[in-house]
Scaffold this active site. Structure first.
Site, PDB file in Angstrom:
ATOM      1  N   TYR A 167       0.826  -1.215   0.000  1.00  0.00           N
ATOM      2  CA  TYR A 167       0.000   0.000   0.000  1.00  0.00           C
ATOM      3  C   TYR A 167       0.855   1.257   0.000  1.00  0.00           C
ATOM      4  CZ  TYR A 167      -3.790   3.188   1.139  1.00  0.00           C
ATOM      5  OH  TYR A 167      -4.703   4.221   1.108  1.00  0.00           O
TER       6      TYR A 167
ATOM      7  N   CYS B   9       4.454  -7.893  -2.920  1.00  0.00           N
ATOM      8  CA  CYS B   9       3.839  -9.215  -2.960  1.00  0.00           C
ATOM      9  C   CYS B   9       2.671  -9.228  -1.982  1.00  0.00           C
ATOM     10  CB  CYS B   9       4.873 -10.269  -2.574  1.00  0.00           C
ATOM     11  SG  CYS B   9       4.186 -11.930  -2.473  1.00  0.00           S
ATOM     12  N   VAL B  10       1.468  -9.327  -2.511  1.00  0.00           N
ATOM     13  CA  VAL B  10       0.267  -9.368  -1.679  1.00  0.00           C
ATOM     14  C   VAL B  10      -0.293 -10.782  -1.763  1.00  0.00           C
ATOM     15  CG1 VAL B  10      -1.937  -8.280  -1.187  1.00  0.00           C
ATOM     16  CG2 VAL B  10      -0.151  -6.967  -2.326  1.00  0.00           C
TER      17      VAL B  10
ATOM     18  N   GLU C 145      -6.995 -14.466   5.424  1.00  0.00           N
ATOM     19  CA  GLU C 145      -8.314 -14.992   5.796  1.00  0.00           C
ATOM     20  C   GLU C 145      -9.447 -14.026   5.476  1.00  0.00           C
ATOM     21  OE1 GLU C 145      -6.927 -17.702   9.672  1.00  0.00           O
ATOM     22  OE2 GLU C 145      -7.949 -15.761   9.948  1.00  0.00           O
ATOM     23  N   THR C 146      -9.097 -12.747   5.278  1.00  0.00           N
ATOM     24  CA  THR C 146     -10.146 -11.724   5.158  1.00  0.00           C
ATOM     25  C   THR C 146     -10.111 -11.067   3.776  1.00  0.00           C
ATOM     26  OG1 THR C 146      -8.785  -9.851   5.855  1.00  0.00           O
ATOM     27  CG2 THR C 146      -9.752 -11.237   7.605  1.00  0.00           C
TER      28      THR C 146
ATOM     29  N   HIS D 144      -9.178  -8.186   3.209  1.00  0.00           N
ATOM     30  CA  HIS D 144      -8.135  -7.152   3.172  1.00  0.00           C
ATOM     31  C   HIS D 144      -7.329  -7.242   1.882  1.00  0.00           C
ATOM     32  CE1 HIS D 144      -4.503  -4.978   4.935  1.00  0.00           C
ATOM     33  NE2 HIS D 144      -5.502  -4.135   5.018  1.00  0.00           N
TER      34      HIS D 144
ATOM     35  N   PHE E 272       3.808  -1.514 -12.469  1.00  0.00           N
ATOM     36  CA  PHE E 272       3.145  -2.351 -11.461  1.00  0.00           C
ATOM     37  C   PHE E 272       3.825  -3.719 -11.416  1.00  0.00           C
ATOM     38  CE2 PHE E 272      -0.401  -3.344  -8.752  1.00  0.00           C
ATOM     39  CZ  PHE E 272      -0.696  -4.674  -8.962  1.00  0.00           C
TER      40      PHE E 272
ATOM     41  N   ARG F  67       6.925 -17.002  -9.143  1.00  0.00           N
ATOM     42  CA  ARG F  67       6.988 -15.810 -10.000  1.00  0.00           C
ATOM     43  C   ARG F  67       8.049 -14.800  -9.554  1.00  0.00           C
ATOM     44  NH1 ARG F  67       2.409 -18.388  -9.964  1.00  0.00           N
ATOM     45  NH2 ARG F  67       0.982 -18.321 -11.775  1.00  0.00           N
TER      46      ARG F  67
HETATM   47  N1  LIG Z   1      -1.031  -8.317   3.757  1.00  0.00           N
HETATM   48  C1  LIG Z   1      -0.092  -7.666   2.977  1.00  0.00           C
HETATM   49  C2  LIG Z   1       0.196  -6.320   3.128  1.00  0.00           C
HETATM   50  N2  LIG Z   1      -0.467  -5.578   4.062  1.00  0.00           N
HETATM   51  C3  LIG Z   1       0.047  -4.297   4.547  1.00  0.00           C
HETATM   52  C4  LIG Z   1      -0.336  -3.114   3.642  1.00  0.00           C
HETATM   53  O1  LIG Z   1       0.366  -3.145   2.410  1.00  0.00           O
HETATM   54  C5  LIG Z   1       0.008  -1.803   4.359  1.00  0.00           C
HETATM   55  O2  LIG Z   1       1.392  -1.783   4.651  1.00  0.00           O
HETATM   56  C6  LIG Z   1      -0.779  -1.634   5.646  1.00  0.00           C
HETATM   57  O3  LIG Z   1      -2.174  -1.779   5.367  1.00  0.00           O
HETATM   58  C7  LIG Z   1      -0.523  -0.259   6.294  1.00  0.00           C
HETATM   59  O4  LIG Z   1      -0.859   0.766   5.401  1.00  0.00           O
HETATM   60  N3  LIG Z   1       1.115  -5.719   2.350  1.00  0.00           N
HETATM   61  C8  LIG Z   1       1.797  -6.443   1.386  1.00  0.00           C
HETATM   62  O5  LIG Z   1       2.641  -5.884   0.671  1.00  0.00           O
HETATM   63  N4  LIG Z   1       1.532  -7.773   1.232  1.00  0.00           N
HETATM   64  C9  LIG Z   1       0.606  -8.412   1.989  1.00  0.00           C
HETATM   65  O6  LIG Z   1       0.378  -9.643   1.810  1.00  0.00           O
HETATM   66  C1  LIG Z   2      -3.290  -8.977   2.002  1.00  0.00           C
HETATM   67  C2  LIG Z   2      -3.362  -8.900   3.478  1.00  0.00           C
HETATM   68  O1  LIG Z   2      -3.385  -7.846   4.075  1.00  0.00           O
HETATM   69  C3  LIG Z   2      -3.547 -10.202   4.153  1.00  0.00           C
HETATM   70  O2  LIG Z   2      -2.406 -10.988   3.918  1.00  0.00           O
HETATM   71  C4  LIG Z   2      -3.744 -10.039   5.660  1.00  0.00           C
HETATM   72  O3  LIG Z   2      -4.137 -11.307   6.137  1.00  0.00           O
HETATM   73  P1  LIG Z   2      -5.589 -11.480   6.796  1.00  0.00           P
HETATM   74  O4  LIG Z   2      -6.618 -11.219   5.703  1.00  0.00           O
HETATM   75  O5  LIG Z   2      -5.648 -12.943   7.266  1.00  0.00           O
HETATM   76  O6  LIG Z   2      -5.706 -10.491   7.928  1.00  0.00           O
END
Ligand SMILES: Nc1c(NC[C@H](O)[C@H](O)[C@H](O)CO)[nH]c(=O)[nH]c1=O
Ligand SMILES: CC(=O)[C@@H](O)COP(=O)(O)O
Length: 163
Positions: A66, A89-90, A94-95, A97, A122, A136
Protein backbone atom coordinates in the site's frame (compact mmCIF):
# COMPACT_ATOMS: atom_id res chain seq x y z
CA UNK A 1 -1.34 -14.82 -21.31
CA UNK A 2 -1.30 -16.42 -17.85
CA UNK A 3 2.08 -16.60 -16.19
CA UNK A 4 2.02 -20.38 -16.10
CA UNK A 5 1.89 -20.33 -19.91
CA UNK A 6 4.93 -18.06 -20.30
CA UNK A 7 8.12 -17.26 -18.49
CA UNK A 8 8.10 -13.74 -17.05
CA UNK A 9 11.82 -13.51 -17.69
CA UNK A 10 11.91 -14.54 -21.35
CA UNK A 11 13.05 -11.51 -23.31
CA UNK A 12 14.97 -11.13 -26.53
CA UNK A 13 17.63 -8.57 -25.72
CA UNK A 14 17.48 -7.48 -29.35
CA UNK A 15 14.04 -6.01 -28.62
CA UNK A 16 14.95 -4.23 -25.39
CA UNK A 17 16.28 -0.68 -25.84
CA UNK A 18 19.41 0.43 -23.98
CA UNK A 19 18.69 1.65 -20.46
CA UNK A 20 21.90 3.71 -20.45
CA UNK A 21 20.33 7.16 -20.93
CA UNK A 22 17.67 6.75 -18.26
CA UNK A 23 17.21 7.24 -14.51
CA UNK A 24 15.09 4.74 -12.59
CA UNK A 25 13.47 4.53 -9.18
CA UNK A 26 12.75 1.17 -7.58
CA UNK A 27 10.32 1.02 -4.65
CA UNK A 28 10.14 -2.34 -2.86
CA UNK A 29 7.72 -3.41 -0.12
CA UNK A 30 9.12 -5.23 2.92
CA UNK A 31 5.99 -7.38 3.42
CA UNK A 32 6.83 -10.95 2.26
CA UNK A 33 10.50 -9.95 2.02
CA UNK A 34 11.58 -13.46 0.97
CA UNK A 35 9.65 -12.81 -2.23
CA UNK A 36 10.10 -9.06 -2.70
CA UNK A 37 13.85 -9.34 -2.21
CA UNK A 38 14.00 -11.67 -5.20
CA UNK A 39 11.79 -9.32 -7.21
CA UNK A 40 14.17 -6.49 -6.39
CA UNK A 41 17.26 -8.44 -7.40
CA UNK A 42 15.59 -9.43 -10.66
CA UNK A 43 14.60 -5.86 -11.45
CA UNK A 44 17.96 -4.33 -10.47
CA UNK A 45 20.01 -6.89 -12.39
CA UNK A 46 17.80 -6.55 -15.47
CA UNK A 47 18.31 -2.78 -15.49
CA UNK A 48 22.09 -3.22 -15.20
CA UNK A 49 22.19 -6.00 -17.80
CA UNK A 50 20.48 -3.66 -20.25
CA UNK A 51 22.91 -0.81 -19.74
CA UNK A 52 21.57 1.22 -16.81
CA UNK A 53 24.22 2.93 -14.70
CA UNK A 54 24.28 2.09 -10.98
CA UNK A 55 24.30 5.80 -10.16
CA UNK A 56 21.09 6.23 -12.15
CA UNK A 57 19.09 3.78 -10.02
CA UNK A 58 17.61 5.02 -6.74
CA UNK A 59 16.09 2.32 -4.51
CA UNK A 60 13.81 2.77 -1.50
CA UNK A 61 12.02 0.31 0.79
CA UNK A 62 8.56 0.78 2.27
CA UNK A 63 6.56 -1.22 4.79
CA UNK A 64 3.92 -2.75 2.52
CA UNK A 65 2.50 -2.67 -0.97
CA UNK A 66 0.00 0.00 0.00
CA UNK A 67 2.90 2.38 0.70
CA UNK A 68 4.27 1.89 -2.81
CA UNK A 69 1.78 4.51 -3.96
CA UNK A 70 3.07 7.34 -1.74
CA UNK A 71 6.71 6.37 -2.27
CA UNK A 72 6.37 6.48 -6.06
CA UNK A 73 4.73 9.91 -5.78
CA UNK A 74 7.47 11.21 -3.47
CA UNK A 75 10.24 9.88 -5.73
CA UNK A 76 8.77 11.47 -8.85
CA UNK A 77 8.20 14.76 -7.00
CA UNK A 78 11.70 15.01 -5.54
CA UNK A 79 13.88 13.27 -8.15
CA UNK A 80 14.22 13.63 -11.92
CA UNK A 81 13.42 10.07 -12.98
CA UNK A 82 12.38 8.51 -16.27
CA UNK A 83 10.46 5.63 -14.70
CA UNK A 84 9.59 4.12 -11.32
CA UNK A 85 9.27 0.38 -10.69
CA UNK A 86 6.98 -0.65 -7.81
CA UNK A 87 7.63 -4.13 -6.39
CA UNK A 88 5.49 -5.94 -3.84
CA UNK A 89 3.84 -9.22 -2.96
CA UNK A 90 0.27 -9.37 -1.68
CA UNK A 91 -0.85 -12.84 -0.58
CA UNK A 92 -4.46 -13.72 0.20
CA UNK A 93 -5.14 -14.10 3.93
CA UNK A 94 -8.31 -14.99 5.80
CA UNK A 95 -10.15 -11.72 5.16
CA UNK A 96 -11.09 -9.39 2.32
CA UNK A 97 -8.13 -7.15 3.17
CA UNK A 98 -6.34 -8.66 0.16
CA UNK A 99 -9.00 -7.31 -2.18
CA UNK A 100 -8.82 -3.80 -0.76
CA UNK A 101 -5.02 -3.70 -0.84
CA UNK A 102 -4.80 -5.02 -4.40
CA UNK A 103 -7.45 -2.64 -5.71
CA UNK A 104 -5.92 0.35 -3.93
CA UNK A 105 -2.38 -0.40 -5.06
CA UNK A 106 -3.33 -1.00 -8.68
CA UNK A 107 -5.41 2.15 -8.94
CA UNK A 108 -3.02 4.20 -6.83
CA UNK A 109 0.07 3.34 -8.84
CA UNK A 110 -1.74 4.09 -12.09
CA UNK A 111 -2.85 7.48 -10.77
CA UNK A 112 0.69 8.42 -9.71
CA UNK A 113 1.91 7.75 -13.23
CA UNK A 114 -0.83 9.91 -14.69
CA UNK A 115 -0.18 12.69 -12.14
CA UNK A 116 3.48 12.91 -13.15
CA UNK A 117 3.15 11.80 -16.80
CA UNK A 118 5.83 9.22 -16.10
CA UNK A 119 5.83 5.40 -16.36
CA UNK A 120 5.13 3.82 -12.97
CA UNK A 121 5.38 0.06 -13.39
CA UNK A 122 3.14 -2.35 -11.46
CA UNK A 123 5.50 -5.10 -10.35
CA UNK A 124 3.27 -6.40 -7.58
CA UNK A 125 2.46 -10.08 -7.21
CA UNK A 126 -1.11 -10.73 -6.06
CA UNK A 127 -1.30 -14.42 -5.29
CA UNK A 128 -3.45 -17.00 -3.54
CA UNK A 129 -0.49 -18.43 -1.66
CA UNK A 130 3.26 -18.25 -1.08
CA UNK A 131 4.03 -20.99 -3.60
CA UNK A 132 2.54 -18.97 -6.45
CA UNK A 133 4.59 -15.98 -5.35
CA UNK A 134 7.84 -17.94 -5.18
CA UNK A 135 7.15 -19.37 -8.64
CA UNK A 136 6.99 -15.81 -10.00
CA UNK A 137 9.98 -14.33 -8.17
CA UNK A 138 12.77 -16.43 -9.62
CA UNK A 139 10.97 -19.76 -9.70
CA UNK A 140 9.51 -21.84 -12.51
CA UNK A 141 7.54 -18.95 -13.97
CA UNK A 142 10.43 -16.51 -13.96
CA UNK A 143 10.72 -13.24 -12.12
CA UNK A 144 8.14 -10.45 -12.29
CA UNK A 145 10.93 -8.10 -11.23
CA UNK A 146 12.69 -8.83 -14.54
CA UNK A 147 9.44 -8.17 -16.38
CA UNK A 148 8.85 -4.89 -14.55
CA UNK A 149 12.37 -3.64 -15.30
CA UNK A 150 12.14 -4.46 -19.01
CA UNK A 151 8.77 -2.71 -19.13
CA UNK A 152 10.28 0.35 -17.44
CA UNK A 153 13.10 0.50 -19.99
CA UNK A 154 10.70 0.19 -22.94
CA UNK A 155 8.39 2.89 -21.54
CA UNK A 156 11.27 5.27 -20.77
CA UNK A 157 12.60 4.77 -24.30
CA UNK A 158 9.15 5.33 -25.81
CA UNK A 159 8.69 8.58 -23.88
CA UNK A 160 12.21 9.73 -24.79
CA UNK A 161 11.54 9.19 -28.50
CA UNK A 162 8.42 11.37 -28.31
CA UNK A 163 10.26 14.41 -26.94
N1 LIG B 1 -1.03 -8.32 3.76
C1 LIG B 1 -0.09 -7.67 2.98
C2 LIG B 1 0.20 -6.32 3.13
N2 LIG B 1 -0.47 -5.58 4.06
C3 LIG B 1 0.05 -4.30 4.55
C4 LIG B 1 -0.34 -3.11 3.64
O1 LIG B 1 0.37 -3.15 2.41
C5 LIG B 1 0.01 -1.80 4.36
O2 LIG B 1 1.39 -1.78 4.65
C6 LIG B 1 -0.78 -1.63 5.65
O3 LIG B 1 -2.17 -1.78 5.37
C7 LIG B 1 -0.52 -0.26 6.29
O4 LIG B 1 -0.86 0.77 5.40
N3 LIG B 1 1.12 -5.72 2.35
C8 LIG B 1 1.80 -6.44 1.39
O5 LIG B 1 2.64 -5.88 0.67
N4 LIG B 1 1.53 -7.77 1.23
C9 LIG B 1 0.61 -8.41 1.99
O6 LIG B 1 0.38 -9.64 1.81
C1 LIG C 1 -3.29 -8.98 2.00
C2 LIG C 1 -3.36 -8.90 3.48
O1 LIG C 1 -3.39 -7.85 4.07
C3 LIG C 1 -3.55 -10.20 4.15
O2 LIG C 1 -2.41 -10.99 3.92
C4 LIG C 1 -3.74 -10.04 5.66
O3 LIG C 1 -4.14 -11.31 6.14
P1 LIG C 1 -5.59 -11.48 6.80
O4 LIG C 1 -6.62 -11.22 5.70
O5 LIG C 1 -5.65 -12.94 7.27
O6 LIG C 1 -5.71 -10.49 7.93
Amino acid sequence: MASHLKNLSDFSHTTVPSAEPFKFGIVVAAWNADVTGKLYEGAYQSLIANGAKEENIISVEVAGSYELIAAADILLTRRDLDAVICLGCVIQGETRHFDFICDAVGNGIANVGLKHTKPVIFGVLTTDNLEQALDRSGGKHGNKGDEAAITAIKMADMAHNLK
